[in-house]
Scaffold this active site. Structure first.
Site, PDB file in Angstrom:
ATOM      1  N   GLU A 169      -3.187 -12.765  -4.209  1.00  0.00           N
ATOM      2  CA  GLU A 169      -2.217 -11.688  -4.453  1.00  0.00           C
ATOM      3  C   GLU A 169      -0.983 -12.253  -5.134  1.00  0.00           C
ATOM      4  OE1 GLU A 169      -1.200  -9.397  -0.953  1.00  0.00           O
ATOM      5  OE2 GLU A 169       0.139  -8.081  -2.104  1.00  0.00           O
ATOM      6  N   ASN A 219      -0.452  -5.309  -0.955  1.00  0.00           N
ATOM      7  CA  ASN A 219       0.672  -4.393  -1.153  1.00  0.00           C
ATOM      8  C   ASN A 219       1.181  -4.449  -2.589  1.00  0.00           C
ATOM      9  OD1 ASN A 219       0.401  -3.888   1.557  1.00  0.00           O
ATOM     10  ND2 ASN A 219       2.151  -5.140   2.173  1.00  0.00           N
ATOM     11  N   ASN A 240      -4.885   0.063  -1.741  1.00  0.00           N
ATOM     12  CA  ASN A 240      -4.756  -0.892  -0.644  1.00  0.00           C
ATOM     13  C   ASN A 240      -3.949  -0.284   0.496  1.00  0.00           C
ATOM     14  OD1 ASN A 240      -4.603  -3.755   0.495  1.00  0.00           O
ATOM     15  ND2 ASN A 240      -2.437  -3.235   0.335  1.00  0.00           N
ATOM     16  N   GLU A 241      -4.487  -0.358   1.705  1.00  0.00           N
ATOM     17  CA  GLU A 241      -3.753   0.045   2.927  1.00  0.00           C
ATOM     18  C   GLU A 241      -2.946   1.318   2.726  1.00  0.00           C
ATOM     19  OE1 GLU A 241      -1.541  -3.308   4.504  1.00  0.00           O
ATOM     20  OE2 GLU A 241      -3.406  -4.332   5.051  1.00  0.00           O
ATOM     21  N   TYR A 297      -5.252  -8.565  11.204  1.00  0.00           N
ATOM     22  CA  TYR A 297      -4.510  -9.830  11.347  1.00  0.00           C
ATOM     23  C   TYR A 297      -4.200 -10.009  12.825  1.00  0.00           C
ATOM     24  CZ  TYR A 297      -3.824  -9.729   6.295  1.00  0.00           C
ATOM     25  OH  TYR A 297      -4.024  -9.718   4.931  1.00  0.00           O
ATOM     26  N   GLU A 354      -9.515  -7.831   4.186  1.00  0.00           N
ATOM     27  CA  GLU A 354      -8.398  -8.711   4.577  1.00  0.00           C
ATOM     28  C   GLU A 354      -8.595  -9.041   6.042  1.00  0.00           C
ATOM     29  OE1 GLU A 354      -4.331  -7.649   3.713  1.00  0.00           O
ATOM     30  OE2 GLU A 354      -4.907  -6.682   1.842  1.00  0.00           O
ATOM     31  N   GLN A 405      -5.242 -15.328   2.734  1.00  0.00           N
ATOM     32  CA  GLN A 405      -5.537 -15.367   1.325  1.00  0.00           C
ATOM     33  C   GLN A 405      -5.989 -16.771   0.948  1.00  0.00           C
ATOM     34  OE1 GLN A 405      -2.516 -13.482  -1.084  1.00  0.00           O
ATOM     35  NE2 GLN A 405      -2.207 -11.828   0.370  1.00  0.00           N
TER      36      GLN A 405
END
Ligand code: AHR
Length: 536
Positions: free
Chosen positions: A54, A99, A199-200, A272, A322, A374
């Site tokens: 990212e 993000n 994304n999200e 996470y 992720e 990542q």
């Protein structure tokens, strides 16, 4: 004597003579792992060994791309990062966020470098030079032998912009953006297969955050124009990422699945975890939460697929696109700027990573893609400074899995002692859980056509080795079994530029002959054992 007394005496006499024994499993204090090559789950998809790059902190600039470093090649990519990524067997690489993607306009990052604009990067508060963009990323994926996986901007981006990106990368010639790519020096299309629709988008932090219904509408129309541009692409819908106590993530997943059941190929989930309260055993159970969420979503997929009309396309799959340990560099200054998210990992984090990978293999029928978030510097297994690089603890379990764990996942029986956790938050900004009967041994296995069986075992016990009988239910273990172990002096041990305390060691092989191997898994370790089972 009554009948009952007679029977009791008879049984007692037989027991004393050794004819009867009570109960079979209590004969020793070994744990047991039973492998049955006929109890299969599904194919382990190599896409579960994906990663993520990212525009965030020093992931791209200073990580993958660092033209001023003595380690840079003629394209500005770091040779040491390329080498470590190749050794990590990264199968697919997600880009450009995260993000970041929700305010990224891909046209800023193509064409002559000196004409590319500087932009305010709003997700992580940086200045984005756009010196690294679509074509540089594609060259980087070629260098590391990974497939590309792109995320389109569903925040400030439009469906037209997403369509034009597919045209730029995947259409051979003719329309304006295909010709523009050629003008930029890339004659052949890149043929990017995997595209994520945002994304999200369920997260309040996301630029352009939507509710589930609005997201599904926008995603459906964006998917339409992308597919009309290239019908061969595969699409990933943004599933739930917000598991805060006040969120309703499974509602999001249900709506998105229902609305996009005929459109998308994968549903993306994110997780996470962390150990902010320094409770080792709670932390070690967190992969079970991922597994629980996988099972819930798998059930939803089954339900929704029964009403879907997908032609000959397979059912929607799960992409954990992720996942990682992330809690130290997750507040204040560590969340923004050029040094954002520089998490330093220790052995317990590496064991949790192995636990996640075990969970993916155990759910190989539905988890068909996953991305450790990542790759470099940002919550990453590879860490650089100007001229140097080292492998964090988390590199080693991922590398061992991606090197060897392929084939058909097996439904393994495990009998080991267990523990119960407290009620705890699984990470910062996460939900709470409480897990009972967490087995000290966390196991997955797979089996290949050539008769090779691969067994992955995390011993979660902090202080004790666990002696284990590994039993083949069908066929016999035969010949040399290689053993690899990730371990370190203690669970808080970590690596740095000078020292590698946590790494993989090849241990003495086991010579197997028969249906049983006995092995002692050391405290706080991850072990991979591989060898052949003879079934005839
Ligand atoms: O991987 C770091 C960030 O975590 C990603 O940008 C975002 O998608 C997630 O919240």
């Amino acid at each position: 004597m009554t009948n009952f007394k007679k029977n009791f005496v008879a049984v007692f006499v037989l027991f004393l003579c050794g004819v009867l024994t009570f109960p079979a499993v209590a004969q020793d204090d070994h744990a047991h792992i039973k492998i049955d090559v006929e109890r299969t789950i599904g194919e382990v998809d190599s896409l579960i060994y994906g990663n993520f790059l990212e525009h965030l902190g020093r992931a791209v600039y200073g990580g993958a791309y660092d033209p001023d470093s003595p380690k840079a090649n003629d394209k500005g990519f770091r040779k040491d990062v390329i080498k470590a990524s190749k050794e990590l067997n990264v199968t697919q690489l997600r880009y450009p966020g995260g993000n970041f993607s929700s305010n990224y306009h891909w046209k800023d990052g193509v064409g002559p470098e000196d004409e590319r604009p500087n932009r305010m990067e709003l997700a992580w508060s940086r200045l984005e030079s756009n010196h690294f963009g679509t074509n540089e990323f594609m060259e980087f994926t070629r260098a590391v032998d990974a497939k590309p996986y792109f995320t389109v901007n569903m925040g400030t981006g439009s469906m037209t912009e997403a369509q034009q990106w597919v045209e730029y990368t995947n259409v051979e010639s003719g329309p304006y953006y295909a010709e523009l790519r050629k003008k930029h020096g890339y004659e052949e299309p890149w043929n990017i297969k995997y595209w994520s629709l945002g994304n999200e988008m369920d997260g309040f932090w996301q630029i352009g955050h939507l509710n589930a219904t609005d997201y599904a509408k926008k995603a459906r129309e964006t998917a339409k124009v992308m597919r009309l541009t290239d019908p061969s692409i595969e699409l990933i819908a943004a599933g739930a990422s917000n598991f805060r106590p006040d969120a309703n993530p499974m509602h999001w997943n249900r709506v998105v699945l229902e609305e996009l059941k005929n459109v998308v190929d994968y549903l993306a989930l994110h997780i996470y975890v962390g150990n902010p309260d320094d409770n080792y055993y709670n932390f070690m159970s967190t992969p079970l939460v991922l597994e629980e969420r996988t099972k819930i979503v798998e059930g939803m997929i089954r339900d929704v697929m029964s009403r879907a009309d997908r032609g000959d396309r397979p059912p929607v799959k799960i992409a954990w696109d992720e996942w990682n340990v992330w809690y130290r560099a997750r507040a204040g200054d560590s969340m923004t700027g050029d040094r954002a998210l520089e998490e330093k990992y220790n052995l317990e984090d590496a064991l949790v990573v192995a636990g996640f990978l075990n969970a993916f293999v155990r759910n190989a029928d539905v988890v068909k893609m996953a991305n450790m978030a990542q790759l470099v510097n940002v919550i990453a297994p590879i860490f650089t400074n100007g001229d140097d690089m080292y492998k964090q603890t988390t590199y080693y379990p991922l590398q061992l899995f991606s090197e060897y764990t392929y084939g058909t996942a097996l439904d393994v029986y495990v009998d080991s002692e267990t523990y119960d956790t407290d009620q705890f938050f699984i990470g910062l900004g996460e939900s709470q859980t409480q897990q009972d009967n967490v087995p000290y041994l966390d196991v997955s296995a797979s089996y290949k056509d050539n008769g090779e069986v691969i067994i992955n075992v995390v011993n979660r016990h902090k202080d004790q080795a666990i002696t284990t009988d590994i039993i083949s239910q069908k066929g016999e273990f035969s010949g040399e079994f290689e053993v690899y172990e990730v371990n370190g002096p203690d669970v808080k041990a970590n690596n740095n530029f000078k020292e590698t305390k946590v790494k993989t060691e090849k241990k003495s092989s086991i010579q197997a002959d028969g249906s049983e191997i006995t092995y002692s898994f050391p405290a706080h370790s991850y072990t991979l054992i591989k060898g052949k089972i003879k079934t005839e």
